[in-house]
Structure formats: C-alpha cells, structure tokens
Design an enzyme around this catalytic site. Structure first.
Site, PDB file in Angstrom:
ATOM      1  CB  SER A   1       3.251   1.346   6.216  1.00 19.42           C
ATOM      2  OG  SER A   1       2.010   1.163   6.819  1.00 19.42           O
TER       3      SER A   1
ATOM      4  CG  HIS B   1      -0.371   0.227   2.525  1.00 21.09           C
ATOM      5  ND1 HIS B   1       0.043  -0.806   3.343  1.00 21.09           N
ATOM      6  CD2 HIS B   1      -0.101   1.368   3.201  1.00 21.09           C
ATOM      7  CE1 HIS B   1       0.524  -0.314   4.466  1.00 21.09           C
ATOM      8  NE2 HIS B   1       0.453   1.006   4.411  1.00 21.09           N
TER       9      HIS B   1
ATOM     10  CG  ASP C   1       0.349  -4.143   2.701  1.00 22.87           C
ATOM     11  OD1 ASP C   1       0.897  -3.872   1.610  1.00 22.87           O
ATOM     12  OD2 ASP C   1      -0.320  -3.317   3.336  1.00 22.87           O
TER      13      ASP C   1
END
Length: 392
Positions: A312, A203, A239
């Site tokens: 992230s 993402h 992810d």
C-alpha cells in the site's frame, strides 16, 4: 518466517508445516545417458530486481503430464536475499507441481538456468501473495559439493560456469524512490515525490502524527522520521496521506508524472510487499487493466501486478519510461469466501494528486490537499468497493 507470518503450499496446517520443513531439501539425480539438450547455468550474484525471467515446470505433477509438462510462465525478479542472492522471489506465475522446475534468464537468445523453484504458492498473514520462492542453483551446487564425502560429483558441470554474467540492465534506478512507512502497528510503502514529500495511504499512517521512514537508496539504508502533514478523512474515497521527512533526502530525482493511462500497457509496482521490509522494495509486473475517468480526468485505475501486505502506498510506474502513474491503494478480498486476489488491485492516479501537490508547492499550505476530501458522489460510487478491498 514466524514473525512475518509466512506459510508455504498446501491447504491443511499439517501440509504447511511439512512443506516448511522441506523448503531447503534438494536432490541431485544422475541421468542414465547425457541429454543432448542440457541447459547451461549461471551464477545468481549478478541478478537485478526487475530482470525478466522465464519459469518452467510441470503443473499438477504427473497428472496429464502430456498436457502440462514443460509449461512456461514469464515474469520478473521481484526481490533477492541472502549471500550471492541465494533466495530469489519472482512474480512468474507457477502452480503446485512446478517445485523443482527451473527459473531461467535470457542471454544471447538462449535460456540459462539461475534457480530451482522451491515453493510456487506462498501466504503471508493469511493472504495469498502471488509470488514464487526460488533458490539459486549456484547456492545449491556449492552446498552439494561442500557436503559431499567423496570427491566432487558435479565436477563435469561445476567447474566452468560463465564467471561474469549480467542480465539486461533494468531501469530500477530511473523509477521513483519508494520508502518503507512504519506507523507502529502498521507498515506500508510511500513514494518520494520531492526531496521533502512522501505520498502514501491513509490506512498506512493509521492516524499517527509521526511515522518512521526507511529508504533503500543508492546501496545505502537511510532511516528518518516523517511528520504526517495530511491524511484524507475516512469518508473520502481517496485513501491518501502526505508525509514530510524531517531530513531532506539528497540526490532525489523528482519522478515524472504520467499524463496518459493506456489500458493494456505494461506497468510495474514498486513496494515493500514480499521480502521487502528486510531487503528493500520488491517489483512485480503486469498490465494496466482498466482506467476509469470522470470529466476527462482518470480517478481510478486497476493493474494485474501481484501486490501483497506492505505494498500500500507503493509506486505504479510505466515500465517503458519509469513515469509515475499513481500509488497502490488495495487489492481485492472476497469476504464471503475469505479469498484474496493479489492480481486485482486498485490505484489512486497521479491525475488526482497533481493539482493539490502543485498548489502546496506554490503556497506551502496543507489545505491544498482538502480537495481530496471534497469528492463528488460519482467518485465515491467508483470507489464504492473499498469495504471489500483488502488493505495492504
């Protein structure tokens, strides 16, 4: 602050605006009689990210002061900014009412004041970040002296601080190099696992074929462009994305990969949350709170480190050795209550990534990462809360 969507303390908009207006206001009070337990203070210019600190204040102010006065919390210095480290971020957990309390470092078995708590609660982009904003006591005293119209009201405490002060040296240099990854509309973190490969989250790259990379390495800022070699499918529980910088990053020490995941052990997250986009990566500490395995392989682990927007793809490392445990994927958001929990986060372990990385290094074939898309249903079930997690 407006560009980064920072907000401080309070629940109503008026409170937030008022609090921001007073962030730089300080008062100096004179006691009627000297206190026998007066604490010494130190300059903040020699502080380092990752240094252990103690915060002390009075949660909830005058409410039940006999119960809360002098409450202590431990943490680390998460980030530093400004001249002589005037601004300090810490992950020591503080509550409303601790404003004006002290941030201390330990030296020679004694606590020394280095900062004053300014705002114990902060939001960024409408998410609570779990960090505390502190101002250097040295900067406060210096400005009070400069602004005073008559003499030096602090001459008895101002003239003789310890000139040379170093906290216990942290292992920041031994940790993996973490870079800023910017895809244009989104940005996050990435871990340099070789001189030519960066691990980050799907993402973060946001479907782009190229991303901008920024490295804060050995007191230098290096800008580069990275080609996205691989990104997991949206259906994959992992992810993950792999980026190759167009220029090799020199003097890279390949991080040691962890082989054990021990519940309760002390860990650190290194990522670009908090002030990180402008000041290099931030550090937050916590414990490895849970590890989930399948077929004797760890497929997910959780930590209590405070992570925020920008973290992230950041590195989770073993505090004692600097070994890379994995990368941060997300923290948790309660969609019904619209509440974010920065101290509950989910991470992709290196045990999942080592095999594909090894095969790619041997064969140079990006299909080595396809295994991350071909996950068992049991793995997907472990990661089934992805839709309720807050992407950072």
């Amino acid at each position: 602050m407006e560009a980064d969507q920072w907000r401080f303390h309070g629940d109503e908009d008026d409170d937030l605006i008022r609090d921001a207006d007073y962030l730089s206001w300080f008062a100096v009070l004179k006691a009627r009689a000297p206190h026998p337990g007066a604490v010494s203070w130190r300059r903040s210019s020699s502080l380092q990210k990752g240094s252990p600190v103690v915060a002390c204040g009075s949660p909830f102010g005058s409410l039940c002061s006999d119960l809360f006065n002098g409450t202590v919390s431990r943490g680390v210095i998460s980030n530093l900014a400004g001249e002589h480290n005037a601004i300090i971020l810490t992950d020591a957990r503080c509550l409303p009412g601790t404003e004006g309390g002290g941030l201390f470092v330990m030296e020679d078995d004694r606590l020394h004041l280095v900062g004053v708590i300014v705002s114990p609660f902060g939001w960024k982009a409408n998410e609570w970040i779990g960090l505390t904003l502190v101002c250097s006591v040295h900067s406060i005293l210096r400005n009070v002296v400069q602004c005073a119209d008559i003499g030096d009201p602090l001459r008895d405490v101002w003239l003789h601080p310890t000139e040379v002060f170093t906290t216990r040296k942290s292992n920041v240099g031994e940790y993996p190099i973490v870079c800023l990854v910017d895809s244009g509309h989104q940005w996050g973190s990435g871990v340099l696992v070789t001189s030519e490969l960066v691990l980050t989250c799907r993402h973060v790259v946001n479907g782009k074929s190229t991303v901008a990379l920024k490295f804060y390495h050995k007191d230098r800022v290096l800008d580069s462009v990275g080609n996205v070699l691989f990104s997991t499918k949206a259906s994959s529980p992992y992810d993950v994305a792999v980026v190759r910088p167009r220029e090799s990053i020199l003097d890279v020490v390949v991080p040691r990969m962890a082989h054990e995941f021990n519940t309760g052990e002390c860990v650190l997250v290194v990522g670009y949350g908090g002030l990180g986009r402008r000041c290099g990566p931030s550090l937050t500490c916590g414990v490895l709170s849970k590890a989930i395995s399948l077929h004797r392989q760890t497929i997910m682990f959780q930590t209590t480190c405070a992570v925020q927007a920008g973290a992230s793809g950041g590195a989770v490392v073993r505090a004692s050795t600097g070994e890379l445990l994995g990368i941060v994927s997300s923290n948790t958001r309660d969609l019904s209550a619209k509440v974010t929990y920065p101290h509950l986060n989910f991470c992709v372990p290196v045990s999942v990534l080592q095999g594909p990385l090894h095969r790619f290094s041997r064969l140079g074939d990006v299909t080595a990462f396809d295994a991350l898309d071909a996950s068992e249903e049991q793995v997907k079930r472990v990661w089934r809360l992805q839709d309720t997690q807050s992407k950072l």
